[in-house]
Write a protein that holds these residues in place. Structure first.
Motif, PDB file in Angstrom:
ATOM      1  N   ASP A 146       0.833  -1.203   0.000  1.00  0.00           N
ATOM      2  CA  ASP A 146       0.000   0.000   0.000  1.00  0.00           C
ATOM      3  C   ASP A 146       0.872   1.259   0.000  1.00  0.00           C
ATOM      4  N   TYR A 147       1.866   1.311   0.886  1.00  0.00           N
ATOM      5  CA  TYR A 147       2.751   2.489   0.946  1.00  0.00           C
ATOM      6  C   TYR A 147       3.570   2.616  -0.331  1.00  0.00           C
ATOM      7  N   SER A 148       4.046   1.510  -0.868  1.00  0.00           N
ATOM      8  CA  SER A 148       4.856   1.601  -2.084  1.00  0.00           C
ATOM      9  C   SER A 148       4.022   2.139  -3.244  1.00  0.00           C
ATOM     10  N   GLU A 149       2.750   1.771  -3.292  1.00  0.00           N
ATOM     11  CA  GLU A 149       1.884   2.308  -4.347  1.00  0.00           C
ATOM     12  C   GLU A 149       1.594   3.795  -4.118  1.00  0.00           C
ATOM     13  N   LYS A 150       1.266   4.174  -2.886  1.00  0.00           N
ATOM     14  CA  LYS A 150       0.953   5.579  -2.586  1.00  0.00           C
ATOM     15  C   LYS A 150       2.143   6.502  -2.835  1.00  0.00           C
ATOM     16  N   MET A 151       3.357   6.001  -2.661  1.00  0.00           N
ATOM     17  CA  MET A 151       4.563   6.817  -2.833  1.00  0.00           C
ATOM     18  C   MET A 151       5.187   6.640  -4.211  1.00  0.00           C
ATOM     19  N   SER A 152       4.554   5.850  -5.061  1.00  0.00           N
ATOM     20  CA  SER A 152       5.071   5.566  -6.411  1.00  0.00           C
ATOM     21  C   SER A 152       6.500   5.023  -6.359  1.00  0.00           C
ATOM     22  N   ILE A 153       6.711   4.050  -5.460  1.00  0.00           N
ATOM     23  CA  ILE A 153       8.027   3.425  -5.303  1.00  0.00           C
ATOM     24  C   ILE A 153       8.341   2.608  -6.554  1.00  0.00           C
ATOM     25  N   ASP A 154       9.573   2.709  -7.039  1.00  0.00           N
ATOM     26  CA  ASP A 154      10.003   1.957  -8.217  1.00  0.00           C
ATOM     27  C   ASP A 154      10.518   0.566  -7.859  1.00  0.00           C
ATOM     28  N   SER A 180       4.429 -10.901  -5.047  1.00  0.00           N
ATOM     29  CA  SER A 180       3.247 -11.260  -5.833  1.00  0.00           C
ATOM     30  C   SER A 180       2.249 -10.126  -5.992  1.00  0.00           C
ATOM     31  N   ASN A 181       2.257  -9.165  -5.052  1.00  0.00           N
ATOM     32  CA  ASN A 181       1.175  -8.175  -5.011  1.00  0.00           C
ATOM     33  C   ASN A 181       1.590  -6.714  -5.186  1.00  0.00           C
ATOM     34  N   CYS A 182       2.845  -6.379  -4.968  1.00  0.00           N
ATOM     35  CA  CYS A 182       3.253  -4.970  -5.121  1.00  0.00           C
ATOM     36  C   CYS A 182       3.282  -4.601  -6.595  1.00  0.00           C
ATOM     37  N   LYS A 183       2.922  -3.380  -6.879  1.00  0.00           N
ATOM     38  CA  LYS A 183       2.860  -2.905  -8.258  1.00  0.00           C
ATOM     39  C   LYS A 183       4.189  -2.344  -8.751  1.00  0.00           C
ATOM     40  N   CYS A 184       5.183  -2.304  -7.917  1.00  0.00           N
ATOM     41  CA  CYS A 184       6.482  -1.768  -8.367  1.00  0.00           C
ATOM     42  C   CYS A 184       7.350  -2.868  -8.934  1.00  0.00           C
TER      43      CYS A 184
END
Length: 184
Positions: A146-154, A180-184
Motif C-alpha cells: 500500500d505504501y509503495s503504491e501511494k509513494m510511487s516506489i520503483d 506477488s502483489n506490489c505494483k512496483c
C-alpha cells in the motif's frame, strides 16, 4: 491544516546522538507527499532489525544505489511496541542511570543503525510506521504494498528468511506477498 514533519534522530545507548544517527519521521502522510512528487528513482527498503534486513540494505548499497536515487527506509512497528518505546524514552530522560535489559529503544536504534552506510545519501528518508492492529487489519506485506503504491516506489527491497513450504504456509511470508502483489 497541513501537519509539519516531526523528525527525530536515533539516539545512542549512552543517551547522546550516535554518529550514525539517521533522522526519521512518524508522519506517514508527509512522507507519502514528499516521495510521491520525487522525480528520481525511488527505492524502499523494508527493515526490521534482522540479519535479513541488513542483507537487503547491503544489497541496495552495493548493487542498486545511484547518487540521485531517493531511498526510503521503512519499518513498521505494532502500536504496543511504539507505546513501549515512547515510555522507555521518557523514563530514560527522567531516570537516565537506570539499567534495563534489551529495551525497545535499543531494538529501535539497531533497526536504523543497520543502514549506517546510507546515512550520508542526499535523498534518504526514514519512516517509522505505527501499525494500529486494533483498527487496521492489514498484514505487514499489505501495508508495504500500500505504501509503495501511494509513494510511487520503483523498487521495493526486503529480506527473506527462506522459509520452506510448510512453515511459509503457516507463518506466511512478507516477501512472498510483496513479490506477488506490489505494483512496483
Amino acid at each position: 491544516k497541513k501537519e509539519a514533519d516531526k523528525s527525530m534522530s536515533v539516539m545512542s545507548d549512552d543517551g547522546g546522538t550516535s554518529d550514525d544517527a539517521i533522522s526519521f519521521s512518524m508522519n506517514v502522510q508527509h512522507t507519502i507527499t514528499k516521495l510521491k512528487d520525487e522525480k528520481a528513482r525511488k527505492i524502499m527498503i523494508a527493515i526490521d532489525n534482522s540479519e535479513y534486513s541488513q542483507k537487503a540494505i547491503n544489497f541496495v548499497y552495493k548493487n542498486l544505489l545511484r547518487d540521485d536515487d531517493a531511498i526510503l527506509l521503512c519499518t513498521i512497528w505494532e502500536e504496543a511496541m511504539v507505546d513501549k518505546l515512547v515510555k522507555e524514552l521518557d523514563s530514560e530522560i527522567i531516570h537516565p542511570k537506570i539499567e534495563t535489559q534489551t529495551s525497545k529503544h535499543q531494538q529501535f536504534n539497531k533497526t536504523f543503525e543497520q543502514a549506517a552506510c546510507l546515512k550520508d545519501h542526499n535523498k534518504l528518508t526514514a519512516l517509522l510506521v505505527e501499525s494500529t492492529s486494533r483498527i487496521n487489519t492489514k498484514t505487514i506485506g499489505e501495508e508495504l504494498c500500500d505504501y509503495s503504491e501511494k509513494m510511487s516506489i520503483d523498487i521495493l527491497v526486503l529480506g527473506t528468511r527462506g522459509l520452506g513450504g510448510i512453515k511459509k504456509a503457516f507463518l506466511g511470508s512478507v516477501s512472498s506477498y510483496c513479490s506477488s502483489n506490489c505494483k512496483c
